[in-house]
Motif scaffolding. Structure first.
Motif, PDB file in Angstrom:
ATOM      1  N   UNK A 146      21.853 -10.728  21.338  1.00 30.27           N
ATOM      2  CA  UNK A 146      22.624 -11.646  20.620  1.00 30.27           C
ATOM      3  C   UNK A 146      24.233 -10.834  20.486  1.00 30.27           C
ATOM      4  N   UNK A 147      24.413  -9.724  19.907  1.00 29.36           N
ATOM      5  CA  UNK A 147      25.587  -9.059  19.466  1.00 29.36           C
ATOM      6  C   UNK A 147      26.170  -8.895  21.150  1.00 29.36           C
ATOM      7  N   UNK A 148      25.519  -8.525  22.022  1.00 27.27           N
ATOM      8  CA  UNK A 148      26.297  -8.321  23.472  1.00 27.27           C
ATOM      9  C   UNK A 148      26.888  -9.743  23.741  1.00 27.27           C
ATOM     10  N   UNK A 149      26.036 -10.725  23.679  1.00 24.81           N
ATOM     11  CA  UNK A 149      26.449 -12.157  24.071  1.00 24.81           C
ATOM     12  C   UNK A 149      27.819 -12.439  23.384  1.00 24.81           C
ATOM     13  N   UNK A 150      27.698 -12.258  22.060  1.00 24.11           N
ATOM     14  CA  UNK A 150      28.835 -12.507  21.171  1.00 24.11           C
ATOM     15  C   UNK A 150      30.225 -12.012  21.654  1.00 24.11           C
ATOM     16  N   UNK A 151      29.948 -10.542  21.730  1.00 28.39           N
ATOM     17  CA  UNK A 151      31.227  -9.772  22.160  1.00 28.39           C
ATOM     18  C   UNK A 151      31.644 -10.129  23.711  1.00 28.39           C
ATOM     19  N   UNK A 152      30.730 -10.514  24.400  1.00 30.93           N
ATOM     20  CA  UNK A 152      31.147 -11.096  25.663  1.00 30.93           C
ATOM     21  C   UNK A 152      31.964 -12.503  25.664  1.00 30.93           C
TER      22      UNK A 152
END
Length: 153
Positions: A112-118
């Protein structure tokens, strides 16, 4: 015809001194081979220098030069980018297959963090402009004089 235009049969002393030496301001030859071994094969600096045919102190000294450090950091960025997809798949596998519930939760959070940063980098509101931003913060005015009141006794 001048003597400067006549090629000599022998290289200069500097060119003959070190075979495989990088050009000034470039990363080629043994130096590039050593840096590639460090980045792409995970070799330690001493082992990479030895395999590339350099002395460890030469590689250490070269890593202090800005153009060598820029090449090294660029290769590391390329490695990081190339591993990104594999890491997402690995996290997905942990989230699906792990017996440990905490590991599954941590993997889902990381995804989820990776998706939010993207989304922050590429979302509709994300605009990257060149330049810099100057923020001016003003303080509250400070009184120059303190007027003491005299109380008669």
């Amino acid at each position: 015809m001048t003597d400067a235009l006549i090629p000599t049969a022998f290289p200069t002393r500097q060119a003959a001194a070190i075979e495989g030496r990088s050009r000034r301001g470039a990363v080629t030859g043994k130096l590039r081979a050593a840096l590639d071994l460090m980045v792409w094969s995970g070799e330690k600096r001493t082992d990479a220098a030895e395999k590339a045919g350099l002395a460890d102190c030469s590689l250490r000294a070269a890593l202090r030069k800005p153009h060598v450090l820029a090449h090294y950091n660029g290769e590391l960025a390329a490695l990081r980018t190339s591993l990104r997809a594999k890491n997402v798949h690995r996290l997905d596998g942990i989230a699906d297959d792990s017996k440990n519930d905490m590991a599954r939760v941590a993997a889902v959070k990381a995804l989820e963090v990776i998706a939010d940063q993207a989304d922050e980098r590429t979302g509709p509101g994300a605009v990257t402009l060149p330049g810099l931003q100057i923020i001016i913060v003003q303080r509250a005015p400070v009184p120059h004089e303190i007027n003491p009141t005299i109380i008669p006794v």
